[in-house]
Design a protein around this motif. Structure first.
Motif, PDB file in Angstrom:
ATOM      1  N   HIS A 267      39.896  -6.975  42.771  1.00  0.00           N
ATOM      2  CA  HIS A 267      39.904  -8.140  41.624  1.00  0.00           C
ATOM      3  C   HIS A 267      38.606  -8.635  41.601  1.00  0.00           C
ATOM      4  O   HIS A 267      37.739  -8.845  42.584  1.00  0.00           O
ATOM      5  CB  HIS A 267      40.960  -9.162  41.799  1.00  0.00           C
ATOM      6  N   TRP A 268      38.139  -8.836  40.148  1.00  0.00           N
ATOM      7  CA  TRP A 268      36.709  -9.074  39.935  1.00  0.00           C
ATOM      8  C   TRP A 268      36.543 -10.741  40.434  1.00  0.00           C
ATOM      9  O   TRP A 268      35.450 -10.880  40.659  1.00  0.00           O
ATOM     10  CB  TRP A 268      36.763  -9.136  38.170  1.00  0.00           C
ATOM     11  N   GLN A 269      37.517 -11.341  40.581  1.00  0.00           N
ATOM     12  CA  GLN A 269      37.362 -12.787  40.831  1.00  0.00           C
ATOM     13  C   GLN A 269      36.803 -12.709  42.561  1.00  0.00           C
ATOM     14  O   GLN A 269      36.033 -13.483  42.695  1.00  0.00           O
ATOM     15  CB  GLN A 269      38.344 -13.714  40.835  1.00  0.00           C
ATOM     16  N   ASP A 270      37.441 -11.863  43.156  1.00  0.00           N
ATOM     17  CA  ASP A 270      37.157 -11.795  44.654  1.00  0.00           C
ATOM     18  C   ASP A 270      35.851 -11.043  44.930  1.00  0.00           C
ATOM     19  O   ASP A 270      34.804 -11.580  45.674  1.00  0.00           O
ATOM     20  CB  ASP A 270      38.286 -10.723  45.381  1.00  0.00           C
ATOM     21  N   ALA A 271      35.511 -10.199  44.025  1.00  0.00           N
ATOM     22  CA  ALA A 271      34.263  -9.654  43.917  1.00  0.00           C
ATOM     23  C   ALA A 271      33.017 -10.584  43.629  1.00  0.00           C
ATOM     24  O   ALA A 271      31.870 -10.672  44.465  1.00  0.00           O
ATOM     25  CB  ALA A 271      33.989  -8.363  42.924  1.00  0.00           C
ATOM     26  N   LEU A 272      33.287 -11.324  42.862  1.00  0.00           N
ATOM     27  CA  LEU A 272      32.502 -12.568  42.219  1.00  0.00           C
ATOM     28  C   LEU A 272      32.195 -13.398  43.323  1.00  0.00           C
ATOM     29  O   LEU A 272      31.072 -13.857  43.750  1.00  0.00           O
ATOM     30  CB  LEU A 272      32.917 -13.266  41.043  1.00  0.00           C
ATOM     31  N   ARG A 273      33.263 -13.726  44.186  1.00  0.00           N
ATOM     32  CA  ARG A 273      33.122 -14.687  45.243  1.00  0.00           C
ATOM     33  C   ARG A 273      32.148 -14.106  46.501  1.00  0.00           C
ATOM     34  O   ARG A 273      31.434 -14.739  46.740  1.00  0.00           O
ATOM     35  CB  ARG A 273      34.627 -15.222  45.854  1.00  0.00           C
ATOM     36  N   ARG A 274      32.502 -13.036  46.436  1.00  0.00           N
ATOM     37  CA  ARG A 274      31.456 -12.127  47.891  1.00  0.00           C
ATOM     38  C   ARG A 274      30.258 -12.046  47.186  1.00  0.00           C
ATOM     39  O   ARG A 274      29.049 -12.193  48.024  1.00  0.00           O
ATOM     40  CB  ARG A 274      32.154 -10.657  47.964  1.00  0.00           C
TER      41      ARG A 274
END
Length: 284
Positions: A267-274
């Protein structure tokens, strides 16, 4: 396997070379400085000398607004450059992967665009990427066309870095809220491309991180995750005029990825966090 990657100086090309190298492939990254893709003879000589098993063509003219005024330059890179590389790939019997964009669609409606949907770009950048797709389909037998959207990565400029930079001096921002799509982290995309290029599952694919948002929602999530106290005002595209018209709907169906058994991106939110964590570590 020997893989030539164009656009090594950009966000995606850089991550693709790193990922391929980590997987034990022989990766050769080319930049504008050592390969001018708009020079037919130079491309032919370069590819013939290397004789790669595959070419992943990440290099592109991507300045969407400037493309409306620099049409010749944009065409030379996105169409002619692609044509020279595709011909060179054919001459050495290499697989060819062309990185395309959501901008090949008109952005109408609110349903995700399918891989086989009609292409009708609304700006010149999108038109050149569409023409690039046609070149690849007509010149190469073993091709992949990968349409991506809203890209961000460590090596280059992008929306996330712009928002974080603005947060240093602004506590309120107007951000367009009626354009929807899926942010795509190049670090997540690179393994998929490396996985694909080692198969014969040729064709057109859409690849982006899972989930969708508007630019305004993307900005809000950036500030939330980065602990920045910035208020985002969602505005219409008409309230933020740009030289080139942007598609309002950049949602992409990933059905083909699933049908062919490829792993969907996180998910893009998980990608953004990393990604923000990666940027933070870089600063330190």
């Amino acid at each position: 396997m020997k893989v030539l990657v164009t656009g090594y100086g950009g966000q995606l090309g850089y991550d693709v070379v790193q990922e391929g190298s980590n997987q034990g492939l022989e990766m050769i990254g080319s930049r504008r400085q050592n390969l001018d893709i708009t020079n037919k003879e130079a491309v032919s000589l370069y590819v013939d000398k290397i004789k790669p098993d595959a070419i992943i063509h990440c290099a592109a003219y991507t300045a969407v607004d400037k493309a409306e005024d620099e049409k010749e330059v944009c065409w030379d890179v996105n169409v002619e450059g692609t044509k020279y590389l595709a011909k060179a790939a054919r001459d050495v019997n290499a697989k060819f992967m062309y990185i395309s964009t959501d901008y090949v669609f008109n952005g109408k409606g609110d349903s995700p665009f399918k891989e086989e949907d009609e292409l009708s770009p609304i700006g010149y950048y999108g038109e050149t990427k569409y023409q690039g797709e046609e070149v690849v389909k007509n010149l190469v037998d073993n091709w992949f066309i990968i349409r991506i959207s809203w890209v961000f990565g460590v090596n280059g400029n992008n929306f996330v870095k712009t928002m974080l930079r603005l947060a240093e001096t602004k506590n309120e921002l107007n951000v367009v809220g009626d354009q929807f799509g899926s942010p795509t982290y190049t670090f997540d995309l690179a393994p998929l491309l490396i996985e694909m290029i080692q198969t014969d599952k040729f064709g057109i694919y859409h690849a982006s991180n899972e989930g969708t948002c508007s630019w305004a929602e993307f900005a809000e999530e950036i500030f939330r995750q980065a602990n920045k106290d910035v208020k985002v005002h969602s505005i219409s595209s008409e309230e933020y005029p740009t030289r080139a018209v942007r598609p309002k709907n950049s949602r992409l169906s990933k059905q083909k990825l699933m049908d062919e058994g490829f792993t969907l991106l996180p998910h893009w939110q998980d990608a953004l966090r990393r990604y923000i964590n990666e940027l933070t570590q870089e600063v330190r």
